[in-house]
Design a protein around this motif. Structure first.
Motif, PDB file in Angstrom:
ATOM      1  N   ALA A 435      -2.668  31.286 -45.838  1.00  0.00           N
ATOM      2  CA  ALA A 435      -2.959  30.039 -46.549  1.00  0.00           C
ATOM      3  C   ALA A 435      -4.456  29.878 -46.786  1.00  0.00           C
ATOM      4  O   ALA A 435      -4.879  29.402 -47.844  1.00  0.00           O
ATOM      5  CB  ALA A 435      -2.414  28.849 -45.755  1.00  0.00           C
ATOM      6  N   ALA A 436      -5.278  30.297 -45.797  1.00  0.00           N
ATOM      7  CA  ALA A 436      -6.730  30.217 -45.956  1.00  0.00           C
ATOM      8  C   ALA A 436      -7.203  31.166 -47.054  1.00  0.00           C
ATOM      9  O   ALA A 436      -8.090  30.832 -47.846  1.00  0.00           O
ATOM     10  CB  ALA A 436      -7.419  30.543 -44.631  1.00  0.00           C
ATOM     11  N   ARG A 437      -6.622  32.350 -47.104  1.00  0.00           N
ATOM     12  CA  ARG A 437      -6.978  33.319 -48.147  1.00  0.00           C
ATOM     13  C   ARG A 437      -6.651  32.757 -49.528  1.00  0.00           C
ATOM     14  O   ARG A 437      -7.466  32.837 -50.456  1.00  0.00           O
ATOM     15  CB  ARG A 437      -6.234  34.635 -47.933  1.00  0.00           C
ATOM     16  CG  ARG A 437      -6.591  35.381 -46.669  1.00  0.00           C
ATOM     17  CD  ARG A 437      -5.678  36.588 -46.502  1.00  0.00           C
ATOM     18  NE  ARG A 437      -5.934  37.573 -47.536  1.00  0.00           N
ATOM     19  CZ  ARG A 437      -6.716  38.630 -47.388  1.00  0.00           C
ATOM     20  NH1 ARG A 437      -7.326  38.839 -46.236  1.00  0.00           N
ATOM     21  NH2 ARG A 437      -6.894  39.476 -48.377  1.00  0.00           N
ATOM     22  N   ALA A 438      -5.452  32.219 -49.670  1.00  0.00           N
ATOM     23  CA  ALA A 438      -5.034  31.678 -50.969  1.00  0.00           C
ATOM     24  C   ALA A 438      -5.936  30.526 -51.383  1.00  0.00           C
ATOM     25  O   ALA A 438      -6.318  30.404 -52.563  1.00  0.00           O
ATOM     26  CB  ALA A 438      -3.572  31.236 -50.896  1.00  0.00           C
ATOM     27  N   TRP A 439      -6.284  29.684 -50.423  1.00  0.00           N
ATOM     28  CA  TRP A 439      -7.161  28.539 -50.721  1.00  0.00           C
ATOM     29  C   TRP A 439      -8.530  29.003 -51.182  1.00  0.00           C
ATOM     30  O   TRP A 439      -9.063  28.516 -52.189  1.00  0.00           O
ATOM     31  CB  TRP A 439      -7.284  27.659 -49.479  1.00  0.00           C
ATOM     32  CG  TRP A 439      -8.319  26.582 -49.586  1.00  0.00           C
ATOM     33  CD1 TRP A 439      -8.193  25.376 -50.228  1.00  0.00           C
ATOM     34  CD2 TRP A 439      -9.649  26.622 -49.059  1.00  0.00           C
ATOM     35  NE1 TRP A 439      -9.361  24.655 -50.128  1.00  0.00           N
ATOM     36  CE2 TRP A 439     -10.279  25.395 -49.417  1.00  0.00           C
ATOM     37  CE3 TRP A 439     -10.368  27.549 -48.329  1.00  0.00           C
ATOM     38  CZ2 TRP A 439     -11.592  25.098 -49.064  1.00  0.00           C
ATOM     39  CZ3 TRP A 439     -11.667  27.255 -47.967  1.00  0.00           C
ATOM     40  CH2 TRP A 439     -12.271  26.048 -48.329  1.00  0.00           C
ATOM     41  N   LEU A 440      -9.132  29.970 -50.466  1.00  0.00           N
ATOM     42  CA  LEU A 440     -10.469  30.424 -50.823  1.00  0.00           C
ATOM     43  C   LEU A 440     -10.469  31.117 -52.182  1.00  0.00           C
ATOM     44  O   LEU A 440     -11.395  30.923 -52.984  1.00  0.00           O
ATOM     45  CB  LEU A 440     -11.012  31.363 -49.743  1.00  0.00           C
ATOM     46  CG  LEU A 440     -12.451  31.857 -49.937  1.00  0.00           C
ATOM     47  CD1 LEU A 440     -13.418  30.698 -50.121  1.00  0.00           C
ATOM     48  CD2 LEU A 440     -12.879  32.730 -48.762  1.00  0.00           C
ATOM     49  N   LYS A 441      -9.442  31.897 -52.461  1.00  0.00           N
ATOM     50  CA  LYS A 441      -9.374  32.520 -53.789  1.00  0.00           C
ATOM     51  C   LYS A 441      -9.282  31.463 -54.885  1.00  0.00           C
ATOM     52  O   LYS A 441      -9.919  31.602 -55.941  1.00  0.00           O
ATOM     53  CB  LYS A 441      -8.177  33.474 -53.863  1.00  0.00           C
ATOM     54  CG  LYS A 441      -8.414  34.813 -53.201  1.00  0.00           C
ATOM     55  CD  LYS A 441      -7.305  35.811 -53.504  1.00  0.00           C
ATOM     56  CE  LYS A 441      -6.027  35.458 -52.790  1.00  0.00           C
ATOM     57  NZ  LYS A 441      -4.977  36.496 -52.980  1.00  0.00           N
ATOM     58  N   GLN A 442      -8.502  30.427 -54.641  1.00  0.00           N
ATOM     59  CA  GLN A 442      -8.378  29.372 -55.647  1.00  0.00           C
ATOM     60  C   GLN A 442      -9.703  28.639 -55.842  1.00  0.00           C
ATOM     61  O   GLN A 442     -10.076  28.292 -56.981  1.00  0.00           O
ATOM     62  CB  GLN A 442      -7.276  28.380 -55.243  1.00  0.00           C
ATOM     63  CG  GLN A 442      -6.917  27.373 -56.314  1.00  0.00           C
ATOM     64  CD  GLN A 442      -6.392  28.026 -57.570  1.00  0.00           C
ATOM     65  OE1 GLN A 442      -5.732  29.066 -57.514  1.00  0.00           O
ATOM     66  NE2 GLN A 442      -6.686  27.426 -58.724  1.00  0.00           N
ATOM     67  N   VAL A 443     -10.429  28.424 -54.745  1.00  0.00           N
ATOM     68  CA  VAL A 443     -11.758  27.810 -54.854  1.00  0.00           C
ATOM     69  C   VAL A 443     -12.657  28.653 -55.746  1.00  0.00           C
ATOM     70  O   VAL A 443     -13.345  28.142 -56.644  1.00  0.00           O
ATOM     71  CB  VAL A 443     -12.395  27.647 -53.455  1.00  0.00           C
ATOM     72  CG1 VAL A 443     -13.890  27.349 -53.571  1.00  0.00           C
ATOM     73  CG2 VAL A 443     -11.702  26.535 -52.672  1.00  0.00           C
ATOM     74  N   LEU A 444     -12.671  29.953 -55.520  1.00  0.00           N
ATOM     75  CA  LEU A 444     -13.556  30.828 -56.295  1.00  0.00           C
ATOM     76  C   LEU A 444     -13.127  30.916 -57.756  1.00  0.00           C
ATOM     77  O   LEU A 444     -13.977  31.050 -58.652  1.00  0.00           O
ATOM     78  CB  LEU A 444     -13.598  32.218 -55.660  1.00  0.00           C
ATOM     79  CG  LEU A 444     -14.165  32.264 -54.236  1.00  0.00           C
ATOM     80  CD1 LEU A 444     -14.157  33.688 -53.698  1.00  0.00           C
ATOM     81  CD2 LEU A 444     -15.578  31.683 -54.181  1.00  0.00           C
ATOM     82  N   LYS A 445     -11.828  30.827 -58.019  1.00  0.00           N
ATOM     83  CA  LYS A 445     -11.369  30.789 -59.410  1.00  0.00           C
ATOM     84  C   LYS A 445     -11.854  29.528 -60.112  1.00  0.00           C
ATOM     85  O   LYS A 445     -12.372  29.585 -61.238  1.00  0.00           O
ATOM     86  CB  LYS A 445      -9.839  30.848 -59.455  1.00  0.00           C
ATOM     87  CG  LYS A 445      -9.229  32.181 -59.081  1.00  0.00           C
ATOM     88  CD  LYS A 445      -7.705  32.071 -59.060  1.00  0.00           C
ATOM     89  CE  LYS A 445      -7.065  33.341 -58.518  1.00  0.00           C
ATOM     90  NZ  LYS A 445      -5.580  33.213 -58.419  1.00  0.00           N
ATOM     91  N   GLU A 446     -11.694  28.393 -59.429  1.00  0.00           N
ATOM     92  CA  GLU A 446     -12.016  27.107 -60.048  1.00  0.00           C
ATOM     93  C   GLU A 446     -13.506  26.852 -60.120  1.00  0.00           C
ATOM     94  O   GLU A 446     -14.010  26.329 -61.127  1.00  0.00           O
ATOM     95  CB  GLU A 446     -11.346  25.977 -59.262  1.00  0.00           C
ATOM     96  CG  GLU A 446      -9.833  26.008 -59.281  1.00  0.00           C
ATOM     97  CD  GLU A 446      -9.229  24.970 -58.352  1.00  0.00           C
ATOM     98  OE1 GLU A 446     -10.012  24.264 -57.662  1.00  0.00           O
ATOM     99  OE2 GLU A 446      -7.986  24.849 -58.294  1.00  0.00           O
TER     100      GLU A 446
END
Length: 751
Positions: A435-446
């Motif tokens: 979940a932390a990985r998915a969150w950080l990737k989404q942060v970097l996308k946005e």
């Protein structure tokens, strides 16, 4: 004066005492050799066929070789080859540096061999280890054919309480050992004890007085072996190659002239023994397992990537200077897109991966303007987060988000770890948590990719503490070395999820064994703004050469170095001469990227003077002229794992020039030999060339090199020593391309 302050002199005496203590500690770290006991039934010689390989038991030792080439040993041992024990290591993390205090307890040195079992192409060797407390533990060492690549090796101890393994094998007294990931002080590791532990490389790494001052004031000096990217893999001058697949802390002891010992802080080991008839074949074998790096995006190869900071107005002003000077630009690297902060170390960043719109107002217009000129924008991220409540400005607070959702690495009490950097602390994202990985990737996308970035520095990854508690339940002592692999994997997933393969670039600093198959580019970390081989320009050359043998085929350095120190005892600031020579060096690597450093105002910069601007323009022209050749080399790297920057040994293993220690030259591919200027004030070089006929690029003079000899050439600023073999099409194409661009003649005349 920062954290290297006036207390250094007063603490000098303490430094002498500390040096003595560390020497005593090192004296305790002796190899654990075993004594072999062979029952009469197993004393007779015998052989076992493992497909392409043959294992020959000699009664008190063995030899492993290809069946078709029994004269060449791939792996051998005489006498005891396995010991075990129980150890207790206290490993302290401090600003990314790792301090290991290993205490040996029980040792199991008496080894027996009591059985051989061949099943198909796998041979199992069974026996027992007798310990000093009388206990007896079974072990199994197995070897399995892996085809042309070599053999798989596995060691398993039966007693789960034994958490140390000591595997030993034979070597020749004149054997040289290369590789081990990025090693910065020495290329040949024969005669040394080399720990494999991902960590901050340190400031100075043996250069004095900076190392002493850094150790006394911040425990940050490092040592000759400290590296962001070590790998438990080597190749030797006898064409032997070994790779430990373990992620545990381990040590290669190469001090004995006849034996190698690998100490592993785990009760099991999986490893590889590679087979090959040349150094290139051994590199191919290793990279076929750990992965290979794809070609860099084409846009990176047609200009410099210039590091700038300071906000929209300052960046526009410097870009105007670069444009007027005729500097071809591929990108502008704006690491402070998240905002800049002042610390005891200099100019650092707010580790909160959102755009600081106060620092970079009118960002969309700037991004569109740059893209219209064919210039890409690059940023900066790392897996840490800081609480930006004190910064103000209403920015999204990623630390608070991660804290609230339980995405940070925790301590034994279940509280988020607070890790000290320089004069501030940060939380580390737990990459074992999906979940932390998915969150950080989404942060970097946005927050990053949506802003138009085409690349970024994916910094850090070396600081996971051994005492950390991970969401996966994995032991952090075993996850530590592999954390940078997971950080690279996250960035690679990000690239692929947005369809950016072949277009987006990220470059990593910390790395481990399988990083080549995960990252898109490497860089060498934070060199000091000096010339030396401890931590300066020369160390960058050695790091490229050693790392390339372990799969880091696309690697480069911060042009000009990074770490600047202001201290009343001795200043370390980047001179213009060092900057010019580093530019020359970088032009013959995979990327030409500049960095302002941690104290930009104390360094000479590429945009400071007409001389620096002209030099950057000249060697960016050289870099772009080499783009077609580098494209072929990058395809070769992707297909075979061979590095762009190569030691002479890779292609001339039998020539004395290839064993220069430390190396002072390198090959770009197999057609260009480059000897950069590595000393202040030098304007001539004596270069060790492999035997043959060579053409000096700038003068077109032909040299006939003899084995063990040297040639002397002029090397004024603008003309590092570059040679190509007589008849080389690559060399002739480069000469013509430079001539067309008006770059063949140096603006500084040679005497």
């Amino acid at each position: 004066m920062g954290w290297l302050g006036r207390g250094a002199v007063a603490l000098a005496a303490l430094g002498v005492v500390a040096a003595g203590w560390y020497a005593w500690q090192g004296g305790r770290e002796r190899p654990v050799w075993s004594e072999l006991h062979v029952p009469p039934a197993f004393a007779a010689p015998r052989s076992f066929s493992l497909g392409e390989y043959e294992f020959a038991w000699r009664g008190r030792g063995f030899d492993l070789h290809r069946a078709a080439h029994p004269e060449k040993s791939l792996w051998a041992a005489q006498g005891g080859f396995l010991a075990a024990g129980i150890g207790h290591a206290r490993v302290e993390e401090h600003r990314g540096a790792m301090f290991v205090d290993e205490r040996r307890g029980l040792l199991c040195r008496e080894q027996s061999v009591e059985g051989f079992r061949l099943v198909g192409r796998q041979l199992a060797i069974d026996g027992h280890l007798r310990c000093t407390d009388g206990r007896i533990s079974a072990y199994r060492l197995s070897l399995e054919d892996d085809g042309a690549r070599g053999l798989r090796l596995a060691v398993q101890l039966d007693d789960p309480a034994l958490n140390r393994l000591y595997l030993s094998w034979s070597r020749d007294p004149d054997e040289h050992f290369f590789g081990f990931g990025e090693q910065f002080s020495h290329f040949d590791q024969a005669g040394r004890r080399l720990p494999i532990l991902v960590q901050e490389q340190g400031i100075g790494r043996g250069l004095q007085p900076i190392t002493l001052g850094a150790n006394l004031t911040a425990r940050a000096g490092g040592d000759w072996w400290t590296s962001y990217a070590p790998v438990p893999h080597y190749l030797t001058s006898k064409l032997r190659s070994f790779f430990s697949e373990s992620g545990a802390y381990q040590v290669f002891d190469l001090r004995d002239e006849r034996r190698v010992q690998l100490e592993v802080h785990e009760g099991r080991l999986a490893a590889r023994l590679y087979a090959g008839d040349s150094p290139s074949e051994l590199v191919e074998a290793h990279t076929s397992l750990v992965g290979r790096m794809p070609p860099l995006p084409e846009w990176t190869q047609h200009g410099a990537i210039v590091g700038l900071q300071g906000g929209t107005a300052r960046v526009r002003g410097i870009l105007d200077k670069l444009e007027r000077a005729g500097v071809p630009l591929a990108g502008v690297w704006l690491q402070d897109w998240v905002g800049q902060r002042s610390t005891s170390f200099g100019k650092q960043l707010w580790w909160n991966w959102t755009l600081d719109e106060r620092h970079y107002p009118h960002w969309p217009e700037l991004s569109v303007e740059l893209r219209g000129k064919g210039v890409r924008t690059l940023g900066y991220v790392n897996p840490f987060l800081v609480d930006v409540a004190e910064k103000g400005g209403g920015a999204r607070n990623l630390y608070r988000e991660a804290l609230r959702q339980g995405y940070l690495v925790r301590d034994a009490a279940g509280q988020p770890l607070s890790l000290l950097n320089t004069s501030f602390s940060a939380g580390l994202v737990d990459l074992s948590n999906p979940a932390a990985r998915a969150w950080l990737k989404q942060v970097l996308k946005e927050e990053m990719l949506a802003r138009g970035f085409s690349g970024w520095m994916a910094d850090f990854g070396e600081a996971l503490p051994f005492e950390a508690q991970l969401a996966s339940g994995e032991d952090a002592a075993l996850a530590h070395n592999r954390y940078p692999e997971e950080w690279a994997r996250l960035n690679r997933e990000l690239v692929e999820e947005v369809g950016g393969a072949g277009e987006l670039l990220f470059f990593t600093r910390a790395a481990y064994s399988r990083s080549p198959g995960l990252t898109t580019s490497m860089w060498l970390g934070d060199q000091l703004v000096t010339w030396d081989r401890h931590d300066g320009l020369h160390s960058a050359l050695i790091g490229l050469l050693s790392g390339g043998l372990s799969g880091f085929s696309l690697n480069h350095s911060d042009t000009g170095g990074y770490t600047t120190i202001r201290n009343w005892l001795k200043d370390y600031r980047r001179s213009e001469e060092l900057l010019l020579r580093w530019i020359e060096f970088s032009a013959f690597t995979s990327l030409l990227r500049s960095h302002e450093g941690n104290r930009p105002q104390d360094n000479r910069q590429v945009y400071d003077s007409p001389v620096a601007l002209a030099h950057l323009a000249r060697f960016t022209g050289v870099f772009t002229a080499l783009a077609p050749y580098r494209a072929r080399l990058m395809e070769e790297a992707a297909q075979r794992g061979l590095p762009l920057v190569r030691p002479l040994w890779l292609h001339y293993p039998d020539d004395p020039a290839s064993l220069e220690e430390p190396p002072r030259s390198f090959l770009l591919g197999d057609q260009l030999l480059v000897a950069p200027v590595l000393e202040e004030g030098a304007d001539t070089l004596e270069v060790a060339l492999p035997a043959g006929r060579w053409v000096h690029l700038w003068s077109q003079r032909e040299f006939v090199a003899r084995a063990g000899g040297r040639v002397k050439v002029a090397a004024p600023p603008g003309q590092p020593a570059v040679f190509y073999p007589v008849g080389s099409l690559v060399g002739e194409e480069l000469r013509r391309a430079l001539d067309v661009r008006g770059l063949l003649t140096s603006p500084v005349s040679a005497e």
